[in-house]
Scaffold this motif. Structure first.
Motif, PDB file in Angstrom:
ATOM      1  N   LEU A  61       0.809  -1.218   0.000  1.00  0.00           N
ATOM      2  CA  LEU A  61       0.000   0.000   0.000  1.00  0.00           C
ATOM      3  C   LEU A  61       0.842   1.268   0.000  1.00  0.00           C
ATOM      4  O   LEU A  61       0.483   2.258  -0.635  1.00  0.00           O
ATOM      5  N   LYS A  62       1.961   1.243   0.706  1.00  0.00           N
ATOM      6  CA  LYS A  62       2.791   2.460   0.799  1.00  0.00           C
ATOM      7  C   LYS A  62       3.978   2.428  -0.146  1.00  0.00           C
ATOM      8  O   LYS A  62       4.145   3.315  -0.987  1.00  0.00           O
ATOM      9  N   SER A  63       4.839   1.423  -0.016  1.00  0.00           N
ATOM     10  CA  SER A  63       6.065   1.400  -0.819  1.00  0.00           C
ATOM     11  C   SER A  63       5.772   1.244  -2.302  1.00  0.00           C
ATOM     12  O   SER A  63       6.431   1.872  -3.142  1.00  0.00           O
ATOM     13  N   LEU A  64       4.801   0.393  -2.645  1.00  0.00           N
ATOM     14  CA  LEU A  64       4.472   0.160  -4.050  1.00  0.00           C
ATOM     15  C   LEU A  64       3.259   0.951  -4.510  1.00  0.00           C
ATOM     16  O   LEU A  64       2.824   0.813  -5.658  1.00  0.00           O
ATOM     17  N   SER A  65       2.690   1.767  -3.619  1.00  0.00           N
ATOM     18  CA  SER A  65       1.552   2.646  -3.949  1.00  0.00           C
ATOM     19  C   SER A  65       0.389   1.885  -4.588  1.00  0.00           C
ATOM     20  O   SER A  65      -0.268   2.388  -5.517  1.00  0.00           O
ATOM     21  N   MET A  66       0.120   0.694  -4.114  1.00  0.00           N
ATOM     22  CA  MET A  66      -0.989  -0.095  -4.642  1.00  0.00           C
ATOM     23  C   MET A  66      -2.303   0.453  -4.099  1.00  0.00           C
ATOM     24  O   MET A  66      -2.418   0.748  -2.912  1.00  0.00           O
ATOM     25  N   SER A  67      -3.297   0.571  -4.944  1.00  0.00           N
ATOM     26  CA  SER A  67      -4.597   1.074  -4.505  1.00  0.00           C
ATOM     27  C   SER A  67      -5.324   0.005  -3.696  1.00  0.00           C
ATOM     28  O   SER A  67      -5.047  -1.195  -3.839  1.00  0.00           O
ATOM     29  N   PRO A  68      -6.282   0.403  -2.825  1.00  0.00           N
ATOM     30  CA  PRO A  68      -7.060  -0.593  -2.082  1.00  0.00           C
ATOM     31  C   PRO A  68      -7.763  -1.598  -2.996  1.00  0.00           C
ATOM     32  O   PRO A  68      -7.848  -2.780  -2.672  1.00  0.00           O
ATOM     33  N   THR A  69      -8.250  -1.126  -4.143  1.00  0.00           N
ATOM     34  CA  THR A  69      -8.922  -2.047  -5.067  1.00  0.00           C
ATOM     35  C   THR A  69      -7.946  -3.071  -5.629  1.00  0.00           C
ATOM     36  O   THR A  69      -8.241  -4.271  -5.678  1.00  0.00           O
ATOM     37  N   ALA A  70      -6.775  -2.618  -6.071  1.00  0.00           N
ATOM     38  CA  ALA A  70      -5.768  -3.544  -6.591  1.00  0.00           C
ATOM     39  C   ALA A  70      -5.300  -4.499  -5.503  1.00  0.00           C
ATOM     40  O   ALA A  70      -5.067  -5.690  -5.761  1.00  0.00           O
ATOM     41  N   PHE A  71      -5.190  -4.011  -4.274  1.00  0.00           N
ATOM     42  CA  PHE A  71      -4.811  -4.855  -3.147  1.00  0.00           C
ATOM     43  C   PHE A  71      -5.829  -5.980  -2.960  1.00  0.00           C
ATOM     44  O   PHE A  71      -5.464  -7.142  -2.755  1.00  0.00           O
ATOM     45  N   GLY A  72      -7.109  -5.647  -3.042  1.00  0.00           N
ATOM     46  CA  GLY A  72      -8.155  -6.662  -2.923  1.00  0.00           C
ATOM     47  C   GLY A  72      -8.107  -7.679  -4.049  1.00  0.00           C
ATOM     48  O   GLY A  72      -8.322  -8.870  -3.835  1.00  0.00           O
ATOM     49  N   VAL A  73      -7.807  -7.220  -5.274  1.00  0.00           N
ATOM     50  CA  VAL A  73      -7.710  -8.135  -6.412  1.00  0.00           C
ATOM     51  C   VAL A  73      -6.546  -9.105  -6.219  1.00  0.00           C
ATOM     52  O   VAL A  73      -6.658 -10.310  -6.501  1.00  0.00           O
ATOM     53  N   VAL A  74      -5.417  -8.600  -5.729  1.00  0.00           N
ATOM     54  CA  VAL A  74      -4.261  -9.466  -5.476  1.00  0.00           C
ATOM     55  C   VAL A  74      -4.610 -10.527  -4.436  1.00  0.00           C
ATOM     56  O   VAL A  74      -4.287 -11.710  -4.597  1.00  0.00           O
TER      57      VAL A  74
END
Length: 463
Positions: free
Chosen positions: A258-271
């Motif tokens: 979420l912070k270092s790779l700037s992944m969005s919450p939606t992309a995080f959920g997909v992963v």
């Protein structure tokens, strides 16, 4: 009423899905898994993005959630072996629902704090270990032992699908309602789980041996039982070392994405959803892989691949291509974890006597849970001192330890799932195998060796 009260017994002709108690068990536990995936999605977003916690504070929240299982697992297992497993499961669900509901309530009043998240994590951890000790040990009373591997395979796959749905639902709820109110989905899942458990009618959930021994005596019996059986001892140690490595990785994983790779919450959920699909594939494939290549060699390969799946995570930069690579790697990692996890749990359940099921599982939970808070604190300290990415590299190296443990064991050459009979300890082992009596045959029980079995959603390496 026999279809409701007797374990499923036909290895070949009876569908597991036609057994009402098994369906009720699956429905309740799958609802709980889906709800936990909502929390796994929403809580990191709540802590990292809204409370702006540091790596050390993330580690403390994780520590508080994992400390109660380490302290209470042995007691929970002994209680589950002497009292009603259903009542213990229902109590754990209702306590978890109440305490988790306090988070969106506090957020609505603008009173949410880091301290409250720590308290909620601790209470949920205590309630969860009570529930899980009873839930895992309940399965052998629902199905014939010849069907345990197949049952666990179905359970693992369904749990993974439920986790996928929960992750995606969590991402959607977080985007639409905010992370705090998204947790109400998990609250509802606990209530569904409790209701389904009340509907289970299997005789195996009746109270047994209440008060016949002191609790600490029964805890000691469980510890000795696992220690004397080389199969239980090895697989429990594999679980504990895997758990320690994954706990170190998982403590900082969400923060890193979420912070270092700037992944969005939606992309995080997909992963997370891709990882759950991998777990489903691994659970479904495990019985066939174990039959074709042998349970031992299959578990060895499944333990050898996860360190390699961490490479994309360690090399990644903030780009969509890397996000896809991380998702694919997580798919493979959790496929391996599910295949190995369902197989090893099946072996442990098959060779364990009925009245030792909960205590056997509790020993594994105790060791794995004891490793997690220590690993979480180490992750927080290392993450603050040397950085998040180097700490993840340390966790990747630790994933090699369970591979070495299994490789040095006679189980590495196991070709067939064991029966419910004791086998001698390997040469040079001074310990005597404890007796493992076969379960009393139920009406219409299948012959031993007619089936298979497999489980586990414990999140990334569970016990």
């Amino acid at each position: 009423m026999s279809s409701l009260c007797d374990p499923i017994s036909s290895a070949g002709g009876t569908s597991l899905w036609r057994h009402q108690d098994f369906r009720r068990y699956l429905t309740g536990q799958a609802a709980s898994v889906a709800g936990s995936s909502i929390s796994a999605m929403a809580l990191p977003v709540l802590a990292v993005l809204e409370l702006d916690v540091s790596p050390a504070q993330v580690a403390w929240i994780t520590f508080m959630g994992q400390l109660p299982p380490a302290l209470l697992a042995l007691h929970a297992g002994a209680l589950a072996d002497r009292r009603s497993k259903r009542k213990q499961m229902i109590t754990g669900d209702l306590v978890s629902a109440v305490v988790l509901a306090s988070v969106p309530a506090a957020a609505a009043l603008d009173r949410l704090s880091l301290a409250q998240l720590m308290v909620v994590a601790a209470v949920q951890g205590a309630a969860g270990v009570l529930h899980d000790a009873a839930a895992i040990s309940l399965l052998p009373s629902l199905v014939d032992r010849s069907l345990i591997q197949r049952s666990n395979s179905r359970i693992g796959a369904l749990f993974a699908v439920a986790a996928t749905a929960g992750s995606n639902l969590g991402a959607t709820l977080t985007a639409l309602l905010g992370p705090a109110r998204a947790l109400l989905g998990d609250v509802g899942s606990y209530l569904v789980s409790a209701w389904c458990t009340t509907r289970i009618q299997t005789r195996g959930t009746n109270v047994t041996r209440a008060g016949s021994h002191r609790l600490h005596t029964e805890i000691g019996e469980g510890l000795r039982y696992v220690r004397r059986d080389h199969r239980l001892r090895t697989l429990t140690l594999v679980n504990a070392t895997t758990s320690a490595a994954l706990a170190l990785l998982n403590t900082l994983w969400a923060l890193y994405l979420l912070k270092s790779l700037s992944m969005s919450p939606t992309a995080f959920g997909v992963v997370l959803g891709l990882g759950a699909l991998g777990a489903a594939a691994g659970a479904l494939a495990a019985p066939a892989l174990a039959r074709r290549y042998g349970a031992g060699p299959m578990m060895l390969v499944a333990l050898a691949l996860p360190p390699l799946t961490q490479i994309p995570l360690l090399l990644a930069s903030p780009a969509r291509t890397w996000q896809i690579g991380i998702g694919a790697a997580l798919f493979l990692q959790l496929a391996c974890a599910a295949a190995a996890g369902t197989t090893q749990r099946s072996i442990r359940q098959v060779v364990t006597a009925d009245d030792m099921q909960a205590r056997m599982q509790a020993v594994s939970t105790w060791l794995t849970s004891g490793a997690r808070p220590v690993a979480a604190l180490v992750a927080g300290g290392l993450g603050t001192r040397i950085g998040v990415r180097p700490t993840l590299a340390v966790g990747t190296c630790l994933l090699l330890v369970p591979l070495v443990v299994l490789y040095r064991s006679p189980l590495r050459g196991l070709r067939q799932m064991p029966g419910a009979q004791p086998v001698p300890s390997p040469p040079g082992d001074p310990l005597v195998q404890p007796p493992v009596p076969s379960p009393s045959p139920s009406p219409g029980a299948a012959p031993a060796g007619d089936g298979q079995r497999n489980p586990a959603a414990g999140g990334g390496g569970t016990a």
